[in-house]
Design a protein around this motif. Structure first.
Motif, PDB file in Angstrom:
ATOM      1  N   PHE A 456     -11.665  26.676  47.232  1.00  0.00           N
ATOM      2  CA  PHE A 456     -11.702  26.235  49.106  1.00  0.00           C
ATOM      3  C   PHE A 456     -12.908  25.246  49.546  1.00  0.00           C
ATOM      4  N   PHE A 457     -13.890  25.684  48.887  1.00  0.00           N
ATOM      5  CA  PHE A 457     -14.787  25.981  49.616  1.00  0.00           C
ATOM      6  C   PHE A 457     -15.700  24.439  48.879  1.00  0.00           C
ATOM      7  N   HIS A 458     -14.660  24.282  47.973  1.00  0.00           N
ATOM      8  CA  HIS A 458     -15.098  22.635  46.772  1.00  0.00           C
ATOM      9  C   HIS A 458     -14.439  21.408  47.761  1.00  0.00           C
ATOM     10  N   VAL A 493     -21.116  29.539  47.455  1.00  0.00           N
ATOM     11  CA  VAL A 493     -21.409  29.944  49.160  1.00  0.00           C
ATOM     12  C   VAL A 493     -21.306  31.550  49.103  1.00  0.00           C
ATOM     13  N   GLY A 494     -19.856  31.287  48.259  1.00  0.00           N
ATOM     14  CA  GLY A 494     -19.167  33.327  49.461  1.00  0.00           C
ATOM     15  C   GLY A 494     -18.922  34.182  48.012  1.00  0.00           C
ATOM     16  N   THR A 495     -20.069  33.783  47.058  1.00  0.00           N
ATOM     17  CA  THR A 495     -20.409  34.750  45.832  1.00  0.00           C
ATOM     18  C   THR A 495     -21.395  36.159  46.157  1.00  0.00           C
ATOM     19  N   GLU A 496     -21.018  37.085  47.198  1.00  0.00           N
ATOM     20  CA  GLU A 496     -21.625  38.299  47.577  1.00  0.00           C
ATOM     21  C   GLU A 496     -23.446  38.778  46.854  1.00  0.00           C
ATOM     22  N   VAL A 497     -22.975  38.848  45.997  1.00  0.00           N
ATOM     23  CA  VAL A 497     -24.370  39.180  44.792  1.00  0.00           C
ATOM     24  C   VAL A 497     -24.826  38.342  44.252  1.00  0.00           C
ATOM     25  N   HIS A 498     -24.288  36.910  44.408  1.00  0.00           N
ATOM     26  CA  HIS A 498     -25.663  36.177  44.186  1.00  0.00           C
ATOM     27  C   HIS A 498     -26.169  35.947  45.109  1.00  0.00           C
ATOM     28  N   SER A 499     -25.852  36.062  46.026  1.00  0.00           N
ATOM     29  CA  SER A 499     -26.472  35.459  48.184  1.00  0.00           C
ATOM     30  C   SER A 499     -27.660  36.783  48.190  1.00  0.00           C
ATOM     31  N   ILE A 507     -21.290  32.722  52.865  1.00  0.00           N
ATOM     32  CA  ILE A 507     -20.611  32.516  53.865  1.00  0.00           C
ATOM     33  C   ILE A 507     -19.286  32.867  52.997  1.00  0.00           C
ATOM     34  N   LYS A 508     -18.488  33.335  54.285  1.00  0.00           N
ATOM     35  CA  LYS A 508     -17.048  34.000  54.027  1.00  0.00           C
ATOM     36  C   LYS A 508     -16.383  33.263  54.607  1.00  0.00           C
ATOM     37  N   PRO A 509     -14.773  32.765  53.196  1.00  0.00           N
ATOM     38  CA  PRO A 509     -13.524  31.420  53.928  1.00  0.00           C
ATOM     39  C   PRO A 509     -13.473  31.428  55.753  1.00  0.00           C
ATOM     40  N   GLU A 510     -13.417  33.095  56.200  1.00  0.00           N
ATOM     41  CA  GLU A 510     -12.870  33.740  57.376  1.00  0.00           C
ATOM     42  C   GLU A 510     -13.903  32.003  58.404  1.00  0.00           C
ATOM     43  N   GLU A 511     -14.918  32.759  58.108  1.00  0.00           N
ATOM     44  CA  GLU A 511     -16.036  31.862  59.230  1.00  0.00           C
ATOM     45  C   GLU A 511     -15.361  30.705  59.640  1.00  0.00           C
ATOM     46  N   ILE A 512     -15.330  29.625  58.411  1.00  0.00           N
ATOM     47  CA  ILE A 512     -14.508  28.554  58.228  1.00  0.00           C
ATOM     48  C   ILE A 512     -12.878  28.446  58.926  1.00  0.00           C
ATOM     49  N   ILE A 513     -12.385  29.376  58.599  1.00  0.00           N
ATOM     50  CA  ILE A 513     -10.838  29.268  59.303  1.00  0.00           C
ATOM     51  C   ILE A 513     -10.749  29.816  60.654  1.00  0.00           C
ATOM     52  N   ARG A 514     -11.994  30.641  61.595  1.00  0.00           N
ATOM     53  CA  ARG A 514     -11.441  30.839  62.452  1.00  0.00           C
ATOM     54  C   ARG A 514     -12.343  29.755  63.725  1.00  0.00           C
ATOM     55  N   ALA A 515     -12.937  29.220  63.034  1.00  0.00           N
ATOM     56  CA  ALA A 515     -13.765  28.058  63.510  1.00  0.00           C
ATOM     57  C   ALA A 515     -12.948  27.379  63.651  1.00  0.00           C
ATOM     58  N   ALA A 516     -12.466  26.475  62.999  1.00  0.00           N
ATOM     59  CA  ALA A 516     -10.998  26.183  63.284  1.00  0.00           C
ATOM     60  C   ALA A 516     -10.296  26.534  64.088  1.00  0.00           C
ATOM     61  N   GLY A 517      -9.858  27.602  64.795  1.00  0.00           N
ATOM     62  CA  GLY A 517      -9.504  27.807  65.506  1.00  0.00           C
ATOM     63  C   GLY A 517      -8.366  28.244  64.960  1.00  0.00           C
ATOM     64  N   ILE A 518      -7.981  28.823  64.099  1.00  0.00           N
ATOM     65  CA  ILE A 518      -6.989  29.394  63.178  1.00  0.00           C
ATOM     66  C   ILE A 518      -7.359  31.305  63.725  1.00  0.00           C
ATOM     67  N   LYS A 519      -5.767  31.913  63.618  1.00  0.00           N
ATOM     68  CA  LYS A 519      -6.056  32.524  64.642  1.00  0.00           C
ATOM     69  C   LYS A 519      -5.474  33.744  63.348  1.00  0.00           C
TER      70      LYS A 519
END
Ligand code: SF4
Ligand code: SF4
Length: 624
Positions: A456-458, A493-499, A507-519
């Motif tokens: 998804f991130f790639h 970028v979404g790997t919690e331990v590493h971050s 970065i969580k996928p839903e941050e991007i998904i919500r920003a795109a207006g998907i509810k």
């Protein structure tokens, strides 16, 4: 055993056992690299993995979000005057290629090396691709080491060469070459004290109109000629009294060397350490000396075509033994037997003809132990596909009614038994756009796109935005296991331990998904089968785009992190037996931890079980 953890500190007086991947990493250290980046893609992955395990290297090593981004970061470092290495597998080169040509034409400042690993015979999946064609296409110089020692030496030198010609230099290896190990003699580590700087020069760093673009092209062509002159020593030519000449490079050089040495042959030999540009004068010198020329190169007949073109300039007839008129194949990889067979006719009394089946790949497949290519035991993706199939059935659809597009990574294993869920696999991030195409074509039933979090991130985000913008009604399942697992559990970028550990932004996928207006978005643990099935049913029947994030950490990583453990047990008195069970746990989950007991009943191997609980849900008899 390889001792790559000493890559940065090992003393120079004794050699170190290294794979070619690790030797390439050491070559970067010796070459004074300031940044190493790339995207995981086996077999190239292990070069960066080797560096990540070396403490205090004094330069930055990172996995970037995709190959194009990695390539551009490496370019920025080079343009600022420092040295950089970027690594990828052949399909990653396709991703980076948009910027590759542009940067190759603009040129570089600090030495920049691009390591690409091809995979003839597709040991690690995807397509058979010959990246030498990319080098030709991009007017990019390319070196082809044929041993771990050369991987180190060529890489170290590639940084200098890159600065001499002002262009990135490619290094190509194939799977067997990248994984080959030998004792490697290390060299001194170069260290630079360069201040980063960058000059304003749009004629060079931008595509400022046709005149500038054409000039960049001319300069690039000239740089390739210059590279050929500088690297003539990497293409050693040995002339003998023999009327047979052999050209080989990379791993095939090792095969022919073995055949030549073990049979005491004395052919004329040209070893190509440079795959682009090809040393045409040396090839002509060889052709002038022989009556027969054997070209050993895996995949495309690139050298052979050059040989055929140059043959017309020679005043005597020359037979070319290669893959255009046979006997060598344009698919799969070679080995000593293939090479022996190809030259047997030329040395009938010395080289025995090995018995090679006509269709070698089919023969290899026949010899392979048949085992299910499936998810690891306890993998959360197994639970997701199990639940998805259940949801489809509960909605009254047959399996063949609902198209499910698959993507690259562990998630694609859903295409295999027992789920048979993913119908397609193209490239990173393609599942959403392909699903959009199916909808545009008029498919009325739900269309489901599946991909992992790393994918998804790639490359999944642009496709998601496109589908959202066009209000395409899709169900998208992001199987979020928190890692880039297929290539060996690299972080993203979404790997919690590493971050947390590295003080990076998560970065969580839903941050991007919500920003795109998907509810319509739900995050659910796929192990909670009773919860995820209705969520998937709702998503499949939604009148608009809906996203389900199936969230559970990769079972292997969870165990490594100390959060796994435990196992489930079968109560034999309640198990009806694998053959008579109408919903056998083994059959419906395909979990490798479930075995057939001597009594014909299910048995869970405690060493393999990861206690995910899926078989517990699957058993209708309460036996687990
Ligand atoms: S045996 Fe059952 S609980 Fe254990 S990993 Fe396999 S499916 Fe999960
Ligand atoms: S699903 Fe239950 S009853 Fe059926 S084979 Fe497995 S353990 Fe036995």
């Amino acid at each position: 055993m390889s001792d790559y953890k000493n890559l940065g500190t090992h003393k120079l007086d004794t050699p170190l056992l290294l794979s070619a991947n690790q030797a390439l990493a050491r070559g970067a250290i010796e070459g004074g690299v300031a940044l190493v980046t790339g995207y995981p893609g086996t077999p190239s992955t292990y070069a960066i993995e080797a560096l990540l395990r070396v403490p205090d290297l004094g330069f930055r090593v990172e996995w970037s979000i995709n190959e194009k981004v990695a390539f551009e970061i490496a370019t920025g470092v080079s343009w600022a005057g420092l040295r950089s290495l970027v690594t990828m597998k052949m399909s990653g080169l396709n991703v980076a290629s948009d910027s590759l040509l542009s940067v190759q034409y603009s040129g570089t400042n600090g030495g920049m090396v691009i390591y690409i690993a091809d995979d003839p015979n597709t040991y690690y999946g995807m397509v058979e691709q010959d990246s030498r064609l990319f080098a030709r296409f991009a007017v990019a110089p390319m070196l082809t080491p044929s041993s771990p020692q050369e991987a180190l030496d060529f890489t170290r030198r590639a940084f200098d060469l890159s600065e001499e010609i002002g262009r990135p230099v490619m290094i190509l290896m194939t799977t067997p070459m990248a994984n080959t190990s030998e004792l490697v003699q290390l060299g001194e580590i170069k260290s630079f004290t360069r201040e980063p700087s960058f000059d304003f020069d749009i004629a060079r760093y931008a595509k400022a109109g046709p005149a500038a673009c054409v000039q960049q092209h001319k300069d690039t062509l000239a740089s390739l000629v210059e590279f050929g002159k500088l690297t003539d020593d990497l293409n050693p030519l040995t002339l003998t009294d023999s009327s047979v000449g052999i050209i080989a490079s990379g791993i095939t050089w090792n095969y022919i060397k073995e055949v030549v040495e073990s049979n005491n042959l004395k052919p004329c030999l040209l070893k190509l350490g440079v795959s682009n540009p090809l040393p045409k004068e040396k090839i002509k010198t060889l052709l002038a000396k022989v009556d027969t020329i054997v070209v050993l190169e895996e995949l495309e007949p690139i050298v052979e075509e050059v040989v055929l073109a140059l043959r017309s300039e020679i005043d005597h007839p020359i037979r070319v033994v290669g893959k255009i008129d046979g006997p060598l194949s344009r698919t799969g990889d070679y080995n000593v037997d293939v090479v022996s067979s190809a030259i047997h006719d030329l040395f009938p009394t010395q080289v025995a003809k090995p018995e090679i089946p006509e269709d070698l790949s089919q023969h290899i497949q026949d010899l392979q132990v048949k085992r299910l290519v499936t998810f690891c035991s306890g993998c959360p993706h197994r639970a997701t596909y199990y639940a998805l199939n259940e949801a489809i059935e509960k909605l009254g659809y047959k399996k063949e009614d609902v198209i499910i597009t698959g993507d690259i990574g562990c998630t694609i294993l859903g295409m295999n038994d027992p789920f048979n869920a993913c119908w397609t696999e193209i490239s990173m991030g393609s599942s959403i756009s392909l699903a959009q195409g199916f909808k545009y074509a008029g498919i009325k039933n739900p269309v489901v796109a599946t991909m992992g979090d790393g994918t998804f991130f790639h490359a999944g985000i642009p496709a998601l935005l496109n589908a959202t913008h066009n209000k395409t009604n899709l169900t998208i399942i992001i199987l979020d296991n928190h890692w880039t697992s297929m290539t060996g559990m690299q972080p993203h970028v979404g790997t919690e331990v590493h971050s947390t550990e590295k003080n990076k932004h998560l970065i969580k996928p839903e941050e991007i998904i919500r920003a795109a207006g998907i509810k319509n978005i739900q995050r659910v643990n796929p192990y909670q089968i009773k919860k995820i099935i209705p969520i998937l049913m709702e998503a499949l029947t939604s009148p608009e785009i809906s996203i389900v994030i199936a969230d559970a950490e990769c079972a292997i990583q969870k165990k490594r992190g100390g959060n796994g453990g435990g196992f489930l047990k079968v109560k034999p008195e309640q198990c009806v037996g694998l053959d008579t069970c109408e919903h056998s746990c083994l059959k419906v989950t395909g979990c490798p931890a479930i075995e057939r007991g001597e009594d014909g009943k299910a048995f869970i191997n405690p060493d393999a079980c990861n206690a995910c609980g899926l078989c517990h849900h699957a058993c209708f008899h309460g036996a687990i």
